[in-house]
Scaffold this motif. Sequence first.
Motif, PDB file in Angstrom:
ATOM      1  N   SER A 311       0.798  -1.222   0.000  1.00  0.00           N
ATOM      2  CA  SER A 311       0.000   0.000   0.000  1.00  0.00           C
ATOM      3  C   SER A 311       0.831   1.273   0.000  1.00  0.00           C
ATOM      4  O   SER A 311       0.326   2.359  -0.294  1.00  0.00           O
ATOM      5  N   GLY A 312       2.135   1.159   0.359  1.00  0.00           N
ATOM      6  CA  GLY A 312       2.980   2.342   0.474  1.00  0.00           C
ATOM      7  C   GLY A 312       2.896   3.007   1.827  1.00  0.00           C
ATOM      8  O   GLY A 312       3.566   4.014   2.064  1.00  0.00           O
ATOM      9  N   HIS A 313       2.090   2.452   2.738  1.00  0.00           N
ATOM     10  CA  HIS A 313       1.896   3.067   4.050  1.00  0.00           C
ATOM     11  C   HIS A 313       2.434   2.211   5.200  1.00  0.00           C
ATOM     12  O   HIS A 313       2.561   2.709   6.316  1.00  0.00           O
ATOM     13  N   TYR A 314       2.721   0.947   4.957  1.00  0.00           N
ATOM     14  CA  TYR A 314       3.135   0.043   6.034  1.00  0.00           C
ATOM     15  C   TYR A 314       4.081  -1.003   5.472  1.00  0.00           C
ATOM     16  O   TYR A 314       3.751  -1.682   4.506  1.00  0.00           O
ATOM     17  N   LEU A 315       5.276  -1.128   6.056  1.00  0.00           N
ATOM     18  CA  LEU A 315       6.249  -2.132   5.631  1.00  0.00           C
ATOM     19  C   LEU A 315       6.153  -3.327   6.562  1.00  0.00           C
ATOM     20  O   LEU A 315       6.440  -3.213   7.761  1.00  0.00           O
ATOM     21  N   THR A 316       5.751  -4.464   6.011  1.00  0.00           N
ATOM     22  CA  THR A 316       5.644  -5.695   6.802  1.00  0.00           C
ATOM     23  C   THR A 316       6.910  -6.514   6.601  1.00  0.00           C
ATOM     24  O   THR A 316       7.211  -6.944   5.481  1.00  0.00           O
ATOM     25  N   ALA A 317       7.651  -6.736   7.679  1.00  0.00           N
ATOM     26  CA  ALA A 317       8.955  -7.395   7.588  1.00  0.00           C
ATOM     27  C   ALA A 317       8.796  -8.910   7.611  1.00  0.00           C
ATOM     28  O   ALA A 317       8.037  -9.455   8.410  1.00  0.00           O
ATOM     29  N   SER A 318       9.524  -9.564   6.725  1.00  0.00           N
ATOM     30  CA  SER A 318       9.630 -11.018   6.754  1.00  0.00           C
ATOM     31  C   SER A 318      10.991 -11.465   7.272  1.00  0.00           C
ATOM     32  O   SER A 318      11.177 -12.614   7.656  1.00  0.00           O
ATOM     33  N   LYS A 319      11.963 -10.525   7.310  1.00  0.00           N
ATOM     34  CA  LYS A 319      13.298 -10.835   7.821  1.00  0.00           C
ATOM     35  C   LYS A 319      13.936  -9.533   8.287  1.00  0.00           C
ATOM     36  O   LYS A 319      13.813  -8.495   7.623  1.00  0.00           O
ATOM     37  N   LEU A 320      14.610  -9.579   9.427  1.00  0.00           N
ATOM     38  CA  LEU A 320      15.298  -8.407   9.974  1.00  0.00           C
ATOM     39  C   LEU A 320      16.756  -8.754  10.203  1.00  0.00           C
ATOM     40  O   LEU A 320      17.065  -9.763  10.845  1.00  0.00           O
ATOM     41  N   LEU A 321      17.649  -7.931   9.687  1.00  0.00           N
ATOM     42  CA  LEU A 321      19.097  -8.131   9.816  1.00  0.00           C
ATOM     43  C   LEU A 321      19.642  -7.016  10.693  1.00  0.00           C
ATOM     44  O   LEU A 321      19.725  -5.855  10.270  1.00  0.00           O
ATOM     45  N   ASP A 322      19.991  -7.359  11.936  1.00  0.00           N
ATOM     46  CA  ASP A 322      20.462  -6.339  12.873  1.00  0.00           C
ATOM     47  C   ASP A 322      21.968  -6.274  12.973  1.00  0.00           C
ATOM     48  O   ASP A 322      22.507  -5.505  13.769  1.00  0.00           O
ATOM     49  N   SER A 323      22.673  -7.066  12.189  1.00  0.00           N
ATOM     50  CA  SER A 323      24.138  -7.085  12.224  1.00  0.00           C
ATOM     51  C   SER A 323      24.686  -6.708  10.857  1.00  0.00           C
ATOM     52  O   SER A 323      24.295  -7.286   9.838  1.00  0.00           O
ATOM     53  N   VAL A 324      25.575  -5.721  10.844  1.00  0.00           N
ATOM     54  CA  VAL A 324      26.212  -5.318   9.601  1.00  0.00           C
ATOM     55  C   VAL A 324      27.174  -6.415   9.166  1.00  0.00           C
ATOM     56  O   VAL A 324      27.893  -6.984   9.993  1.00  0.00           O
ATOM     57  N   PRO A 325      27.183  -6.792   7.882  1.00  0.00           N
ATOM     58  CA  PRO A 325      28.108  -7.839   7.426  1.00  0.00           C
ATOM     59  C   PRO A 325      29.549  -7.526   7.807  1.00  0.00           C
ATOM     60  O   PRO A 325      29.955  -6.358   7.876  1.00  0.00           O
ATOM     61  N   LEU A 326      30.308  -8.575   8.076  1.00  0.00           N
ATOM     62  CA  LEU A 326      31.681  -8.408   8.560  1.00  0.00           C
ATOM     63  C   LEU A 326      32.623  -7.989   7.443  1.00  0.00           C
ATOM     64  O   LEU A 326      33.509  -8.726   7.019  1.00  0.00           O
ATOM     65  N   THR A 327      32.420  -6.770   6.934  1.00  0.00           N
ATOM     66  CA  THR A 327      33.372  -6.145   6.026  1.00  0.00           C
ATOM     67  C   THR A 327      33.796  -4.841   6.657  1.00  0.00           C
ATOM     68  O   THR A 327      33.074  -4.257   7.456  1.00  0.00           O
ATOM     69  N   ARG A 328      34.963  -4.372   6.290  1.00  0.00           N
ATOM     70  CA  ARG A 328      35.478  -3.155   6.911  1.00  0.00           C
ATOM     71  C   ARG A 328      34.564  -1.983   6.596  1.00  0.00           C
ATOM     72  O   ARG A 328      34.074  -1.829   5.497  1.00  0.00           O
ATOM     73  N   ALA A 329      34.325  -1.139   7.576  1.00  0.00           N
ATOM     74  CA  ALA A 329      33.459   0.020   7.386  1.00  0.00           C
ATOM     75  C   ALA A 329      34.052   0.935   6.320  1.00  0.00           C
ATOM     76  O   ALA A 329      35.240   1.227   6.296  1.00  0.00           O
ATOM     77  N   VAL A 330      33.215   1.400   5.402  1.00  0.00           N
ATOM     78  CA  VAL A 330      33.666   2.223   4.290  1.00  0.00           C
ATOM     79  C   VAL A 330      33.600   3.691   4.670  1.00  0.00           C
ATOM     80  O   VAL A 330      32.591   4.180   5.164  1.00  0.00           O
ATOM     81  N   ASP A 331      34.686   4.382   4.451  1.00  0.00           N
ATOM     82  CA  ASP A 331      34.716   5.809   4.717  1.00  0.00           C
ATOM     83  C   ASP A 331      34.058   6.536   3.552  1.00  0.00           C
ATOM     84  O   ASP A 331      34.488   6.422   2.414  1.00  0.00           O
ATOM     85  N   VAL A 332      33.007   7.300   3.835  1.00  0.00           N
ATOM     86  CA  VAL A 332      32.255   7.953   2.764  1.00  0.00           C
ATOM     87  C   VAL A 332      33.069   9.042   2.088  1.00  0.00           C
ATOM     88  O   VAL A 332      32.710   9.497   0.999  1.00  0.00           O
ATOM     89  N   ASP A 333      34.168   9.475   2.703  1.00  0.00           N
ATOM     90  CA  ASP A 333      34.967  10.541   2.117  1.00  0.00           C
ATOM     91  C   ASP A 333      36.053  10.018   1.184  1.00  0.00           C
ATOM     92  O   ASP A 333      36.733  10.802   0.528  1.00  0.00           O
TER      93      ASP A 333
END
Length: 620
Positions: A311-333
């Motif tokens: 509907s564009g008004h409600y996101l129903t989750a089927s999976k939640l990922l609370d851990s960032v994958p184990l790759t080095r954090a990327v510096d946006v600069d």
Amino acid sequence: MATDEEIKNEFKRSGFTLVEEDEILKRCVTLCINYSLKPSDLVSSWELYHLNRQLLDQTVKKDEMDGFVLHLQNEQKESIMRAEESGLHLYSNRDVDMLLDGVQEDTEEIVTTPTNKSQRLHPDPFDSISRSRDYGYSTGKSVGHVTPFGSRIEKFVVKFNVGNVAAPAENGNSNEIENSEDDIIKRVQTSQRCSLEVNGSGPEPGCRFMYDRTEDRFNALENQIVRHADAFAASGLYEEQVDPTVASQRSIFAVGMICCDGEGHLNDKSILLQSSAERTSGQRVPLDLNRLDQFSIFPGQIVGIEGQNPSGHYLTASKLLDSVPLTRAVDVDLPPAKRQNLDQEVLVPAEESCEKSEVSFIIASGPFTTSDNLLFEPLNELLSYAKRKPPQLLVLLGPFVDSEHPEIKKGAVDATFSEIFQVEVLRKLQDYVEFMGSEVRVVLVPSIRDANHDFIFPQPPFDIHIPDLEHQMTSLSNPGTFEANQVKVGCCTVDVLKQLSGEEMSKNPSGVPTDRMSRLASHLLRQRSFYPLYPPPESLPYDSSLAPKALQILSIPDILLLPSDMRYFVKILSLGEEENAAKCVCVNPGRLAKGEGAGTFVELTYKGGPESMHASIISI
């Protein structure tokens, strides 16, 4: 008179859950009336009873109340017995010291005497009942007065051990042997000096703070979401990220920050997902997690969501990922080419190419003096223990001059906060390292509760300059990281565990046991942040202009120090798949002083990995 609500809030503040709540609260109100206790005093007595019983879960049950009543009765009897003995005065060599210093003797107060012959013959230079010459009377108590801490019976009791080697308790028999040794022999027995390298990008002493703008706060949150989204994309394990607010009949994947719709705590109807303004619309969409069997969320958490929004008004989750994958954090600069190379690098717990050697710690967290005086008796006792069983690294976590101390809050001291810190803390640490020799090192980490330091988070280190001892006494920022013999240690003195505990919303499969403290501590590693909660509580002086770099956890530390008012623990956290999981030893040493009584500290030896580590939590 104590009310049900006050008692319930005190238990909650200390991390306890009430089972059969109404009956327990009714019983507790009666106890407060019968024993003239405040709700805070009642909960403090319960914590002591809980620790003595070595109970594992943080619950208060009805069938435990009878034993708790006996505990309160014994406390009352002990206080009466101490009061009846208050007319006795035994003279000792400390009376001579008082006369030499020009201190008037109070014949109505007690001076404690040594408990065995060896202690009388060989007095400990760091004995907790020896007076601070400069500010020992700042609270109005005479040096001869026996404090509750000084009159405790059990000292250095091992609460429990973790690992395959048990650390021996420090009892009277061992003192008798050690006190008979020559001081020079003791110095020779000190462990080999460890290497120490301070890492991190925390603020420097004298930095400008509390000038952050609304733009700084927005950019800090935006960059955090983008950084996590880049890590999800770099892993190659998930679909292309889309705007979660756009209606779609197919399953989508989105990355955003958990928010609360309005004031108060998260609940089923108040969960929002805020996406990136750079990559998507940046708007918030209500999030439905009812289809999930298990999750643990809190405001400020960056998550990946697989689900549908027809509907564009409600996101129903089927999976939640609370851990960032184990790759080095990327510096946006960084430029795109450099960023692409970093995307392929794996985030590891520490330098694999360097073999980690053994390193021993004693870890203690403030307050370092009891609430009834500023004699710093617990700190003296800790240094006495560290002198007898010297570690390679003595890690002391603030607060040192606690702004919450009753005498500090009342302004009833006759010295500045900096002077108290210099005399009661730095001078004693200086005497300790000079006595022990060059093999020992001391690391100090400040707290926002330190009255003599900047009230800001992230926090710069103490500005300490002691000639000839700068290589032995090191001050870290808060939070901060360092490496000792290639063992990477991270620490944060803000009570993030307690704050996360109050904001977390979780769901677990019925019948499956969970370790809540491990889950709370794992949030820091999963979010790669020493403080992932947002917005922070009003009591935390959070500076958005300093936080982005200072709070990042760029690699999983070997040891994570998180002092908290919640129950002490030493736990091994695992992050990632079982075969390639990154492991970290998380330590909450408890508080060295708890009210007018004794607290706990941790003795830990790390030998190359968590599996060969052993630690002991010891009551001072």
